[in-house]
Design a protein around this motif. Structure first.
Motif, PDB file in Angstrom:
ATOM      1  N   LEU A  18       0.852  -1.103   0.130  1.00  0.00           N
ATOM      2  CA  LEU A  18       0.050   0.034  -0.026  1.00  0.00           C
ATOM      3  C   LEU A  18       0.939   1.232  -0.032  1.00  0.00           C
ATOM      4  O   LEU A  18       0.248   2.286  -0.188  1.00  0.00           O
ATOM      5  CB  LEU A  18      -0.984   0.029   1.218  1.00  0.00           C
ATOM      6  N   VAL A  19       2.116   1.245   0.223  1.00  0.00           N
ATOM      7  CA  VAL A  19       2.999   2.183   0.704  1.00  0.00           C
ATOM      8  C   VAL A  19       3.065   3.206  -0.616  1.00  0.00           C
ATOM      9  O   VAL A  19       3.204   4.373  -0.442  1.00  0.00           O
ATOM     10  CB  VAL A  19       4.221   1.846   1.241  1.00  0.00           C
ATOM     11  N   ARG A  20       2.942   2.623  -1.728  1.00  0.00           N
ATOM     12  CA  ARG A  20       2.919   3.629  -3.028  1.00  0.00           C
ATOM     13  C   ARG A  20       2.034   3.964  -3.523  1.00  0.00           C
ATOM     14  O   ARG A  20       1.744   4.550  -4.814  1.00  0.00           O
ATOM     15  CB  ARG A  20       4.066   2.816  -3.821  1.00  0.00           C
ATOM     16  N   GLN A  21       0.855   3.618  -2.935  1.00  0.00           N
ATOM     17  CA  GLN A  21      -0.781   3.715  -3.744  1.00  0.00           C
ATOM     18  C   GLN A  21      -1.031   5.257  -3.406  1.00  0.00           C
ATOM     19  O   GLN A  21      -0.725   5.792  -2.277  1.00  0.00           O
ATOM     20  CB  GLN A  21      -1.787   2.890  -2.845  1.00  0.00           C
ATOM     21  N   ALA A  22      -1.799   5.885  -4.460  1.00  0.00           N
ATOM     22  CA  ALA A  22      -2.102   6.980  -4.201  1.00  0.00           C
ATOM     23  C   ALA A  22      -3.208   7.340  -3.225  1.00  0.00           C
ATOM     24  O   ALA A  22      -4.178   6.274  -3.306  1.00  0.00           O
ATOM     25  CB  ALA A  22      -2.694   7.753  -5.546  1.00  0.00           C
ATOM     26  N   VAL A  23      -3.422   8.192  -2.695  1.00  0.00           N
ATOM     27  CA  VAL A  23      -4.507   8.226  -1.536  1.00  0.00           C
ATOM     28  C   VAL A  23      -5.732   8.784  -2.476  1.00  0.00           C
ATOM     29  O   VAL A  23      -5.786   9.986  -2.937  1.00  0.00           O
ATOM     30  CB  VAL A  23      -4.280   9.389  -0.266  1.00  0.00           C
ATOM     31  N   ALA A  24      -6.876   7.946  -2.343  1.00  0.00           N
ATOM     32  CA  ALA A  24      -7.956   8.440  -3.263  1.00  0.00           C
ATOM     33  C   ALA A  24      -8.918   9.178  -2.385  1.00  0.00           C
ATOM     34  O   ALA A  24      -9.770  10.249  -3.011  1.00  0.00           O
ATOM     35  CB  ALA A  24      -8.787   7.186  -3.693  1.00  0.00           C
ATOM     36  N   ARG A  25      -9.264   9.069  -1.194  1.00  0.00           N
ATOM     37  CA  ARG A  25     -10.208   9.499  -0.359  1.00  0.00           C
ATOM     38  C   ARG A  25      -9.953   9.580   1.249  1.00  0.00           C
ATOM     39  O   ARG A  25      -9.260   8.675   1.621  1.00  0.00           O
ATOM     40  CB  ARG A  25     -11.763   9.056  -0.459  1.00  0.00           C
TER      41      ARG A  25
END
Ligand SMILES: Cc1cc2nc3c(=O)[nH]c(=O)nc-3n(C[C@H](O)[C@H](O)[C@H](O)COP(=O)(O)OP(=O)(O)OC[C@H]3O[C@@H](n4cnc5c(N)ncnc54)[C@H](O)[C@@H]3O)c2cc1C
Length: 366
Positions: A290-297
């Motif tokens: 998860l560390v590189r995933q963009a924050v969506a909401r």
């Protein structure tokens, strides 16, 4: 509006489930819901059905398992009558241990739950990583409750409201200010638009329940803020619900839903850097990809908590016609369908086959 059998104050998951269950039994129902309030719990919820995971007392475990199991028939029933998919997903929840002390506690929990006849397993660290490659690389093992799962909480409230309306319930977009009382019983509810006469009134207004004027007793329900975030679920990791004391992560469609904080912050549903930092730290420990995933909401909501963590459920001991369905704290989605059944049974027969003695409104304020 003409008199109804039952006025339900609040149209979150709990009020909606009560409305549906009452309407199914042939009662004339009116639901009063001005919002939902931006801080409401149901739309903010993760929707986990964590009956065997959250640290609960024996009373709550019994209620929670029963509440969870009700979703098995409810999900297809709502799909058929409303066309709404409530996202019922029973793939199990893993409560992960990162240290020996937690591992020992969870192993004891596994033994206790098995003794009580519940399905529950201990997975060692290797088994956890084999099942969910990439998950919790430093974990020592996990309690796995294969019958726990999740629903989409917004869809649950929407579907129950839609079904209640299909069955004739009236939806009133109004805020109830006070009860109407005459001759020692509740006779209706009062909003800025006037009085609606009702034989029964059900208080299901979440953290705002104590604010309804002329209740016969103070309600020991307080807000406990939960912050949440969502990112894309990482490619290559099978969908899962992974939980530990500092946070959880669950797959919902293509999203990863990350939660949550437990904060006394009054009625503020603000999202803070500190809260998000805690959530991201906890989630990344569970699922490093998860560390590189963009924050969506990001978002937050207010859990309606009571001092002992149990809901307030059942009749007012003194004021006839007044019923409570509030204070569901961390497990109000899990308990919504069961709460609806209990309230509808009480309204129609005066009885329920669920032991609600430990949930009485007078246990905090006799
Ligand atoms: C971040 C977070 C994560 C959570 N995760 C989970 C989870 O994974 N599983 C789980 O089981 N539970 C979870 N919960 C708890 C669960 O969401 C709540 O227990 C549950 O939603 C409570 O539902 P409710 O209908 O009582 O309250 P709410 O959803 O808050 O609804 C109350 C409604 O009453 C209305 N209202 C207020 N005042 C009035 C009035 N005067 N007149 C008419 N209407 C009024 C409001 O607009 C609101 O819509 C979580 C909660 C939060 C905040």
């Amino acid at each position: 509006m003409t008199a109804v059998d039952v006025a339900i104050v609040g149209g979150g998951a709990v009020g909606a489930a009560c409305a549906r269950a009452a309407a199914l039994r042939g009662l004339e129902v009116a639901i009063f819901e001005p919002g939902p309030d931006p801080a409401a719990a149901s739309p903010a919820s993760a929707g986990m059905l964590a009956a065997q995971i959250e640290p609960l007392d024996d009373v709550l475990i019994g209620l929670s398992v029963r509440g969870r199991d009700l979703y098995e028939p409810l999900a297809p029933a709502l799909q058929e009558t409303t066309g709404i998919d409530i996202g019922f997903w029973r793939a199990g929840i893993a409560s992960v241990a990162f240290d020996d002390q937690t591992a020992d506690r969870l192993k004891e929990d596994v033994a206790r739950q098995r003794q009580a006849g519940l399905r529950c397993d201990w997975l060692d660290g290797g088994e956890v990583r084999e099942r969910w490659p990439g998950a919790a690389p430093e974990c020592l093992g996990a309690l796995f409750a294969p019958e726990d799962g999740a629903v989409d909480p917004q869809a649950v409230a929407r579907a129950c409201l839609a079904d209640a309306r299909r069955l004739g319930a009236a939806f009133q977009p109004e805020k109830i200010e006070r009860l109407q009382i005459a001759n020692g019983r509740t006779t209706g509810v009062i909003s800025p638009r006037g009085v609606t006469a009702a034989e029964h009134v059900v208080i299901a207004a979440g953290v705002w329940s104590p604010q309804i004027a002329s209740l016969p007793r103070p309600l020991a329900v307080e807000p406990l803020r939960g912050q949440m975030a969502a990112t894309a679920w990482p490619d290559g990791t099978p969908p899962a619900i992974l939980y530990h004391e500092q946070g959880y992560v669950l797959a919902r469609g293509v999203d990863a839903v990350l939660g949550s904080t437990m904060e006394r912050a009054g009625f503020s549903a603000a999202v803070t850097n500190e809260g998000l930092a805690q959530i991201f730290r906890g989630a990344v420990r569970l699922l490093p990809a998860l560390v590189r995933q963009a924050v969506a909401r990001t978002w937050a909501g207010l859990r309606p908590v009571t001092p002992d963590g149990r809901p307030i459920l059942g009749r007012d001991p003194e004021l006839a016609g007044l019923w409570y369905a509030t204070g569901h704290g961390r497990n109000g989605i899990l308990l919504a369908a069961l709460t609806g059944e209990i309230i509808a049974d009480l309204l129609t027969t005066g009885e329920t086959n669920v032991d609600i003695a430990p949930l009485g409104a007078d246990r905090f304020n006799p």
